[in-house]
Design a protein around this motif. Structure first.
Motif, PDB file in Angstrom:
ATOM      1  N   UNK A 135       6.159   1.760 -12.939  1.00  0.00           N
ATOM      2  CA  UNK A 135       4.944   1.259 -12.291  1.00  0.00           C
ATOM      3  C   UNK A 135       3.809   2.226 -12.577  1.00  0.00           C
ATOM      4  N   UNK A 136       2.758   1.729 -13.208  1.00  0.00           N
ATOM      5  CA  UNK A 136       1.546   2.515 -13.377  1.00  0.00           C
ATOM      6  C   UNK A 136       0.681   2.369 -12.136  1.00  0.00           C
ATOM      7  N   UNK A 137       0.179   3.482 -11.604  1.00  0.00           N
ATOM      8  CA  UNK A 137      -0.512   3.422 -10.309  1.00  0.00           C
ATOM      9  C   UNK A 137      -1.521   4.548 -10.185  1.00  0.00           C
ATOM     10  N   UNK A 138      -2.332   4.464  -9.128  1.00  0.00           N
ATOM     11  CA  UNK A 138      -3.210   5.562  -8.699  1.00  0.00           C
ATOM     12  C   UNK A 138      -3.132   5.667  -7.182  1.00  0.00           C
ATOM     13  N   UNK A 179       2.145  -5.208   2.822  1.00  0.00           N
ATOM     14  CA  UNK A 179       2.643  -5.956   3.967  1.00  0.00           C
ATOM     15  C   UNK A 179       3.021  -7.346   3.522  1.00  0.00           C
ATOM     16  N   UNK A 180       4.111  -7.882   4.065  1.00  0.00           N
ATOM     17  CA  UNK A 180       4.579  -9.221   3.699  1.00  0.00           C
ATOM     18  C   UNK A 180       5.613  -9.651   4.731  1.00  0.00           C
ATOM     19  N   UNK A 181       5.904 -10.953   4.796  1.00  0.00           N
ATOM     20  CA  UNK A 181       6.944 -11.405   5.721  1.00  0.00           C
ATOM     21  C   UNK A 181       8.266 -10.665   5.486  1.00  0.00           C
ATOM     22  N   UNK A 182       8.916 -10.322   6.581  1.00  0.00           N
ATOM     23  CA  UNK A 182      10.215  -9.639   6.584  1.00  0.00           C
ATOM     24  C   UNK A 182      10.137  -8.186   6.102  1.00  0.00           C
ATOM     25  N   UNK A 183       8.907  -7.673   5.937  1.00  0.00           N
ATOM     26  CA  UNK A 183       8.720  -6.281   5.531  1.00  0.00           C
ATOM     27  C   UNK A 183       7.781  -5.631   6.526  1.00  0.00           C
ATOM     28  N   UNK A 184       8.199  -4.543   7.110  1.00  0.00           N
ATOM     29  CA  UNK A 184       7.443  -3.946   8.212  1.00  0.00           C
ATOM     30  C   UNK A 184       6.140  -3.309   7.763  1.00  0.00           C
ATOM     31  N   UNK A 185       6.025  -3.005   6.454  1.00  0.00           N
ATOM     32  CA  UNK A 185       4.750  -2.487   5.974  1.00  0.00           C
ATOM     33  C   UNK A 185       4.862  -1.123   5.338  1.00  0.00           C
ATOM     34  N   UNK A 186       4.019  -0.899   4.315  1.00  0.00           N
ATOM     35  CA  UNK A 186       3.989   0.382   3.639  1.00  0.00           C
ATOM     36  C   UNK A 186       3.042   1.347   4.322  1.00  0.00           C
ATOM     37  N   UNK A 187       2.944   2.538   3.744  1.00  0.00           N
ATOM     38  CA  UNK A 187       2.097   3.586   4.314  1.00  0.00           C
ATOM     39  C   UNK A 187       1.088   4.052   3.270  1.00  0.00           C
ATOM     40  N   UNK A 188      -0.062   4.521   3.736  1.00  0.00           N
ATOM     41  CA  UNK A 188      -1.076   5.003   2.813  1.00  0.00           C
ATOM     42  C   UNK A 188      -1.573   3.891   1.914  1.00  0.00           C
ATOM     43  N   UNK A 189      -2.072   4.270   0.744  1.00  0.00           N
ATOM     44  CA  UNK A 189      -2.641   3.288  -0.175  1.00  0.00           C
ATOM     45  C   UNK A 189      -2.272   3.656  -1.610  1.00  0.00           C
ATOM     46  N   UNK A 190      -2.056   2.633  -2.415  1.00  0.00           N
ATOM     47  CA  UNK A 190      -1.824   2.820  -3.848  1.00  0.00           C
ATOM     48  C   UNK A 190      -2.423   1.644  -4.600  1.00  0.00           C
ATOM     49  N   UNK A 191      -3.022   1.931  -5.735  1.00  0.00           N
ATOM     50  CA  UNK A 191      -3.555   0.895  -6.623  1.00  0.00           C
ATOM     51  C   UNK A 191      -2.551   0.655  -7.741  1.00  0.00           C
ATOM     52  N   UNK A 192      -2.403  -0.610  -8.144  1.00  0.00           N
ATOM     53  CA  UNK A 192      -1.403  -0.979  -9.145  1.00  0.00           C
ATOM     54  C   UNK A 192      -2.071  -1.292 -10.473  1.00  0.00           C
ATOM     55  N   UNK A 193      -1.569  -0.675 -11.531  1.00  0.00           N
ATOM     56  CA  UNK A 193      -2.073  -0.904 -12.880  1.00  0.00           C
ATOM     57  C   UNK A 193      -1.177  -1.897 -13.632  1.00  0.00           C
ATOM     58  N   UNK A 194       0.131  -1.679 -13.632  1.00  0.00           N
ATOM     59  CA  UNK A 194       1.059  -2.547 -14.359  1.00  0.00           C
ATOM     60  C   UNK A 194       2.481  -2.243 -13.913  1.00  0.00           C
ATOM     61  N   UNK A 195       3.401  -3.117 -14.282  1.00  0.00           N
ATOM     62  CA  UNK A 195       4.818  -2.782 -14.263  1.00  0.00           C
ATOM     63  C   UNK A 195       5.334  -2.950 -15.688  1.00  0.00           C
ATOM     64  N   UNK A 196       6.349  -2.160 -16.038  1.00  0.00           N
ATOM     65  CA  UNK A 196       6.951  -2.272 -17.366  1.00  0.00           C
ATOM     66  C   UNK A 196       8.465  -2.274 -17.223  1.00  0.00           C
ATOM     67  N   UNK A 197       9.094  -3.224 -17.893  1.00  0.00           N
ATOM     68  CA  UNK A 197      10.545  -3.400 -17.802  1.00  0.00           C
ATOM     69  C   UNK A 197      11.188  -2.972 -19.110  1.00  0.00           C
ATOM     70  N   UNK A 198      12.124  -2.030 -19.024  1.00  0.00           N
ATOM     71  CA  UNK A 198      12.800  -1.531 -20.224  1.00  0.00           C
ATOM     72  C   UNK A 198      14.298  -1.410 -19.964  1.00  0.00           C
TER      73      UNK A 198
END
Length: 566
Positions: A490-493, A547-566
């Motif tokens: 996962x590419x992120x900031x 945050x999403x149904x059945x998920x209690x929620x994440x913490x802080x903040x992150x921006x998403x650039x991409x995912x890569x599958x190898x």
């Protein structure tokens, strides 16, 4: 707009008027024209704007997920909870809350069409007491459905320019405000969509917007229906000018019904709509409903693809950025195109012309001095004839001159759609490994641009409120060749200065936690984290959520650039 039967639509006053005013203009389809594509001129990320449908889904998972995942569905307009509408004499179906789990599995957002609580079309007005009671019931049902998080808006009415009973209900603009206030008294968060005119009508829209503006009841998403592809650019421009002149901040645009009866099953014609929606900058567009619900309006028959489905499959495969296409005119040969900078693939879907024509693709210098070009087509098979695969036309190697090639397309059929793929002659991965976050289904977060982001875009402002109407998540629809464990990078900031977390789930799996250590700052990419995912062969849905149904929620903040599958 839809019809109970073709005969009824022609004889009914409303449909007859719409046919006379808004029916499509038959294009000249002249041969000898050129569609110009500039692969080096991106103008927006791939988001599959026009991959949507009115009454596209029916209960009991119709059509199957396997037919929906490849076409990268963007939005759906579905009937209200407790639907009473009987489209074309069919029993009521497509209840927005009942089909929501399937829409969620394939990454699609839903608009709820509220007047479809009534059984008839045009809608038969009863009374204000009856209507507001129904509004309350619909909104309360949605609020009680706490596991449903993909509702994108309330569409308060449909085609008021022909279906609103002014004699009994009073002026529509006043009725809009009254309905708006009723919804907002119960639900202050879900976007509101309207006015959903039967076609672009400037004076009607100006009156509506002015009235709603002055009473604090503007829609969050402005909508109307389109029946003539040639008018899309001018009508969107006219709306934007009107919006500015009225001092209204820019609204998202949804064309929540498009393509007339003689176009919707004709991929050559539909390719022109898709191209023009992309270039005009609308956020979403839904195929019109004319016949059977639960088929994405003719894309699927008995869970098999029709000819038109393959056009949307090509469109669904696009990745990276949409790039500039320039047709010779607005009524003939046209198409949309993308460029994936990771795989260096230019992808063009086009049609709406007969005879021998050309596609000129520039901006290809990064692909080398020679490129491989594959050309295929799909026919207008109608709603009930399955097409198991496109028709291969040619595969050839072209020399690139000044970054440009010209591909001649012989013997085109104006009803068919065509697909051109330009790629390097070697080094192209066997399957797509990288999926840009801005190409994914983005729920209540924001697509942004950045110089260090892969393909120039990313998703930020991903938040968690504990409410399914406002929680943020990103759904990646991926396609892998074999069932196995994949490493997912996962590419992120993360500019918080501390570790942040999000939830990860895929294909109905349990939630896992992804941790993002702090990085140099917001919008500054290059950092990655890795985890593993167990995927089955074919299409899979991967969700990263604050945050999403059945998920209690994440913490802080992150921006998403991409995912890569190898």
């Amino acid at each position: 707009m839809y019809q109970r039967t073709l005969r009824a639509a022609v004889t009914a006053a409303l449909a007859a008027a719409a046919l006379a005013v808004a029916g499509p203009v038959t294009p000249a389809h002249a041969a000898g024209t050129t569609l110009v594509v500039n692969a080096a001129a991106p103008y927006r990320p791939v988001t599959h704007v026009a991959s949507g449908g009115l009454y596209a889904l029916a209960e009991n998972n119709r059509p199957a997920d396997s037919t929906l995942l490849p076409i990268a569905m963007n939005t759906l307009t579905q009937p209200a909870p407790g639907v009473g509408q009987k489209p074309n004499g069919q029993p009521p179906g497509g209840d927005s809350l009942l089909v929501a789990p399937q829409a969620d599995r394939v990454g699609a957002a839903e608009f709820i069409r509220m007047p479809d609580i009534y059984p008839d079309f045009p809608y038969k007005w009863v009374s204000w007491t009856d209507w507001l009671s129904k509004v309350d019931t619909m909104v309360k049902k949605r609020l009680a459905a706490t596991s449903v998080s993909n509702i994108a808006g309330w569409e308060l009415w449909n085609e008021p320019d022909g279906t609103w009973n002014t004699a009994s209900a009073g002026d529509f603009n006043a009725g809009w405000v009254r309905t708006y206030q009723e919804v907002r008294s119960l639900d202050s968060l879900t976007p509101i969509v309207g006015p959903s005119l039967s076609s672009w009508k400037a004076s009607y829209m100006q009156s509506f917007l002015s009235y709603a503006r002055d009473r604090g009841a503007l829609p969050d998403v402005v909508s109307w229906h389109e029946w003539n592809a040639a008018n899309i650019a001018s009508e969107v421009a006219a709306y934007r000018a009107m919006e500015s002149s009225l001092g209204i901040s820019p609204r998202r645009i949804s064309i929540n019904e498009y393509a007339w009866t003689n176009e919707v099953d004709v991929p050559g014609r539909v390719s022109s709509y898709i191209a023009k929606f992309e270039r005009a900058g609308v956020e979403s567009a839904d195929r019109a409903f004319w016949y059977e619900y639960g088929t994405v309006n003719g894309l699927v028959t008995n869970n098999q693809p029709t000819g038109s489905w393959w056009l949307y499959k090509w469109y669904g495969d696009m990745a990276g950025n949409m790039v500039t296409t320039t047709p010779a005119d607005q009524t003939g040969l046209d198409g949309c195109a993308s460029f994936d900078p990771t795989r260096k693939i230019a992808d063009v879907a086009f049609g709406n012309a007969s005879g021998t024509n050309s596609v000129r693709v520039s901006g290809l210098s990064a692909l080398g001095q020679t490129v491989r070009v594959h050309l295929e087509s799909t026919p207008a098979s109608g709603r009930f004839t399955a097409v198991t695969a496109p028709t291969d036309i040619s595969t050839a190697t072209y020399n690139v001159t000044n970054g440009t090639i010209t591909v001649t397309v012989p013997n085109m059929d104006a009803n068919s759609a065509y697909h051109l793929v330009v790629e390097p002659v070697s080094g192209v991965p066997a399957y797509q490994h990288r999926y840009e976050a801005e190409n994914a289904s983005v729920f209540r977060a924001q697509r942004l641009t950045g110089g260090t982001a892969s393909a120039g875009g990313y998703v930020g402002r991903i938040d968690n409120t504990g409410d399914p109407r406002t929680d943020s998540y990103v759904d990646f629809i991926v396609n892998v060749p074999t069932a196995r464990t994949y490493t997912m990078t996962i590419g992120y900031a993360n500019g918080t200065g501390a570790t942040s977390t999000q939830g990860l789930a895929y294909d109905g799996s349990a939630w896992h936690t992804v941790s993002y250590p702090p990085t140099a700052g917001w919008g500054q990419f290059g950092s990655t984290v890795a985890t593993t995912v167990d995927l089955h062969a074919g299409y899979n849905a991967i969700r990263l959520a604050k945050g999403a149904p059945y998920f209690s929620g994440g913490t802080g903040y992150a921006e998403l650039d991409y995912i890569q599958l190898d």
